[in-house]
Design a protein around this motif. Structure first.
Motif, PDB file in Angstrom:
ATOM      1  N   GLU A  15       0.833  -1.187   0.000  1.00 15.66           N
ATOM      2  CA  GLU A  15       0.000   0.000   0.000  1.00 15.66           C
ATOM      3  C   GLU A  15       0.878   1.251   0.000  1.00 15.66           C
ATOM      4  N   ARG A  16       0.283   2.313  -0.493  1.00 20.15           N
ATOM      5  CA  ARG A  16       1.001   3.579  -0.482  1.00 20.15           C
ATOM      6  C   ARG A  16       1.168   4.044   0.962  1.00 20.15           C
ATOM      7  N   GLU A  17       2.326   4.621   1.252  1.00 21.49           N
ATOM      8  CA  GLU A  17       2.614   5.043   2.618  1.00 21.49           C
ATOM      9  C   GLU A  17       3.175   6.459   2.637  1.00 21.49           C
ATOM     10  N   PHE A  18       2.956   7.121   3.743  1.00 16.96           N
ATOM     11  CA  PHE A  18       3.472   8.463   3.949  1.00 16.96           C
ATOM     12  C   PHE A  18       4.984   8.411   4.124  1.00 16.96           C
ATOM     13  N   VAL A  19       5.666   9.410   3.566  1.00 21.08           N
ATOM     14  CA  VAL A  19       7.120   9.505   3.708  1.00 21.08           C
ATOM     15  C   VAL A  19       7.500  10.744   4.512  1.00 21.08           C
ATOM     16  N   ILE A  20       7.088  11.907   4.029  1.00 21.30           N
ATOM     17  CA  ILE A  20       7.572  13.153   4.601  1.00 21.30           C
ATOM     18  C   ILE A  20       6.681  14.286   4.140  1.00 21.30           C
ATOM     19  N   ALA A  21       6.600  15.350   4.943  1.00 17.53           N
ATOM     20  CA  ALA A  21       5.781  16.498   4.560  1.00 17.53           C
ATOM     21  C   ALA A  21       6.401  17.779   5.079  1.00 17.53           C
ATOM     22  N   ILE A  22       6.032  18.870   4.435  1.00 16.00           N
ATOM     23  CA  ILE A  22       6.502  20.190   4.834  1.00 16.00           C
ATOM     24  C   ILE A  22       5.313  21.137   4.821  1.00 16.00           C
ATOM     25  N   SER A  23       5.273  22.038   5.790  1.00 13.24           N
ATOM     26  CA  SER A  23       4.158  22.955   5.900  1.00 13.24           C
ATOM     27  C   SER A  23       4.247  24.068   4.864  1.00 13.24           C
ATOM     28  N   ARG A  24       3.197  24.838   4.770  1.00 14.47           N
ATOM     29  CA  ARG A  24       3.124  25.909   3.768  1.00 14.47           C
ATOM     30  C   ARG A  24       4.323  26.844   3.826  1.00 14.47           C
ATOM     31  N   GLY A  28       7.154  26.215   5.326  1.00 16.06           N
ATOM     32  CA  GLY A  28       8.422  25.496   5.444  1.00 16.06           C
ATOM     33  C   GLY A  28       8.917  25.376   6.868  1.00 16.06           C
ATOM     34  N   GLY A  29       8.134  25.852   7.822  1.00 17.27           N
ATOM     35  CA  GLY A  29       8.601  25.852   9.199  1.00 17.27           C
ATOM     36  C   GLY A  29       8.379  24.560   9.959  1.00 17.27           C
ATOM     37  N   ARG A  30       7.517  23.707   9.455  1.00 20.82           N
ATOM     38  CA  ARG A  30       7.247  22.424  10.117  1.00 20.82           C
ATOM     39  C   ARG A  30       7.458  21.274   9.146  1.00 20.82           C
ATOM     40  N   ARG A  31       7.849  20.135   9.688  1.00 18.79           N
ATOM     41  CA  ARG A  31       8.055  18.937   8.896  1.00 18.79           C
ATOM     42  C   ARG A  31       7.543  17.717   9.645  1.00 18.79           C
ATOM     43  N   LEU A  32       7.110  16.750   8.881  1.00 19.13           N
ATOM     44  CA  LEU A  32       6.719  15.452   9.416  1.00 19.13           C
ATOM     45  C   LEU A  32       7.546  14.392   8.706  1.00 19.13           C
ATOM     46  N   TYR A  33       7.942  13.375   9.457  1.00 16.45           N
ATOM     47  CA  TYR A  33       8.766  12.308   8.888  1.00 16.45           C
ATOM     48  C   TYR A  33       8.186  10.956   9.271  1.00 16.45           C
ATOM     49  N   SER A  34       8.264  10.013   8.366  1.00 15.91           N
ATOM     50  CA  SER A  34       8.018   8.644   8.776  1.00 15.91           C
ATOM     51  C   SER A  34       9.274   8.126   9.472  1.00 15.91           C
ATOM     52  N   ASP A  35       9.105   7.179  10.363  1.00 17.51           N
ATOM     53  CA  ASP A  35      10.245   6.649  11.102  1.00 17.51           C
ATOM     54  C   ASP A  35      11.272   6.015  10.158  1.00 17.51           C
ATOM     55  N   SER A  36      10.806   5.467   9.069  1.00 13.97           N
ATOM     56  CA  SER A  36      11.696   4.741   8.165  1.00 13.97           C
ATOM     57  C   SER A  36      12.670   5.645   7.418  1.00 13.97           C
ATOM     58  N   VAL A  37      12.380   6.931   7.345  1.00 11.29           N
ATOM     59  CA  VAL A  37      13.251   7.827   6.590  1.00 11.29           C
ATOM     60  C   VAL A  37      13.894   8.908   7.454  1.00 11.29           C
ATOM     61  N   LYS A  38      13.516   8.966   8.703  1.00  6.90           N
ATOM     62  CA  LYS A  38      14.041  10.010   9.583  1.00  6.90           C
ATOM     63  C   LYS A  38      15.563   9.910   9.664  1.00  6.90           C
ATOM     64  N   GLY A  39      16.220  11.043   9.474  1.00  5.17           N
ATOM     65  CA  GLY A  39      17.673  11.070   9.502  1.00  5.17           C
ATOM     66  C   GLY A  39      18.321  10.809   8.154  1.00  5.17           C
ATOM     67  N   ILE A  69      13.153  17.292   3.366  1.00  2.53           N
ATOM     68  CA  ILE A  69      12.219  17.947   2.453  1.00  2.53           C
ATOM     69  C   ILE A  69      12.424  19.445   2.553  1.00  2.53           C
ATOM     70  N   SER A  70      12.323  20.093   1.425  1.00  7.85           N
ATOM     71  CA  SER A  70      12.425  21.545   1.393  1.00  7.85           C
ATOM     72  C   SER A  70      11.496  22.060   0.299  1.00  7.85           C
ATOM     73  N   ARG A  71      11.266  23.345   0.337  1.00 14.44           N
ATOM     74  CA  ARG A  71      10.409  23.931  -0.693  1.00 14.44           C
ATOM     75  C   ARG A  71      10.917  25.309  -1.043  1.00 14.44           C
ATOM     76  N   ASP A  72      10.671  25.671  -2.280  1.00 13.00           N
ATOM     77  CA  ASP A  72      11.001  27.005  -2.768  1.00 13.00           C
ATOM     78  C   ASP A  72       9.694  27.602  -3.276  1.00 13.00           C
ATOM     79  N   TYR A 122      11.134  19.756  -2.831  1.00 15.16           N
ATOM     80  CA  TYR A 122      12.236  18.834  -3.084  1.00 15.16           C
ATOM     81  C   TYR A 122      12.270  17.749  -2.009  1.00 15.16           C
ATOM     82  N   LEU A 123      12.636  16.568  -2.425  1.00 16.45           N
ATOM     83  CA  LEU A 123      12.872  15.473  -1.496  1.00 16.45           C
ATOM     84  C   LEU A 123      14.303  15.010  -1.711  1.00 16.45           C
ATOM     85  N   GLN A 124      15.138  15.271  -0.734  1.00 21.02           N
ATOM     86  CA  GLN A 124      16.536  14.827  -0.793  1.00 21.02           C
ATOM     87  C   GLN A 124      16.642  13.506  -0.042  1.00 21.02           C
ATOM     88  N   MET A 125      17.072  12.491  -0.744  1.00 22.11           N
ATOM     89  CA  MET A 125      17.173  11.156  -0.170  1.00 22.11           C
ATOM     90  C   MET A 125      18.634  10.753  -0.111  1.00 22.11           C
TER      91      MET A 125
END
Length: 120
Positions: free
Chosen positions: A42-51, A53-64, A68-71, A78-81
């Motif tokens: 199933e599709r799963e959440f990875v990461i998110a950034i607020s409008r 750019g001041g807040r972020r959410l991470y899934s445990d599997s990708v934290k660290g 994520i950033s936005r312009d 952008y998603l830097q992996m």
């Protein structure tokens, strides 16, 4: 209206940057998220950034490992992996949301997906 790009084949431990541009909408009205779907899963959440750019959410599997950033001037997120693992192999989808969270239902519209393959 959302166009994701940057996917490809990368070796274990490597890095990749995905981009997602939005058109036809006011980009900074939206929180932006990335989700992924591996074959047979199933599709799963990875990461998110607020409008702003001041807040972020991470899934445990990708934290660290993923950031994520936005312009807002370029209407692009952008998603830097980094430190990629075989289990990161998935189709990655960007999505725009008015709500803030990790659930698919909070995001609309969605991009078409870009495939990331991590080879061992």
């Amino acid at each position: 209206q959302l166009q994701a790009s940057g996917g490809g084949l990368v070796q274990v431990g490597g890095s990749l940057r995905l981009s997602c541009g939005i058109s036809g909408r006011t980009f900074n009205n939206y929180h932006m998220g990335w989700f992924r779907q591996a074959p047979g899963r199933e599709r799963e959440f990875v990461i998110a950034i607020s409008r702003s750019g001041g807040r972020r959410l991470y899934s445990d599997s990708v934290k660290g490992r993923f950031t994520i950033s936005r312009d807002n001037a370029k209407n692009t997120v952008y998603l830097q992996m980094t430190s990629l693992k075989p289990e990161d192999t998935s189709v990655y989808y960007c999505a725009a949301g008015m709500g803030w969270g990790t659930h698919e239902s909070e995001y609309d519209p969605w991009g078409q997906g870009t495939l990331v393959t991590v080879s061992s």
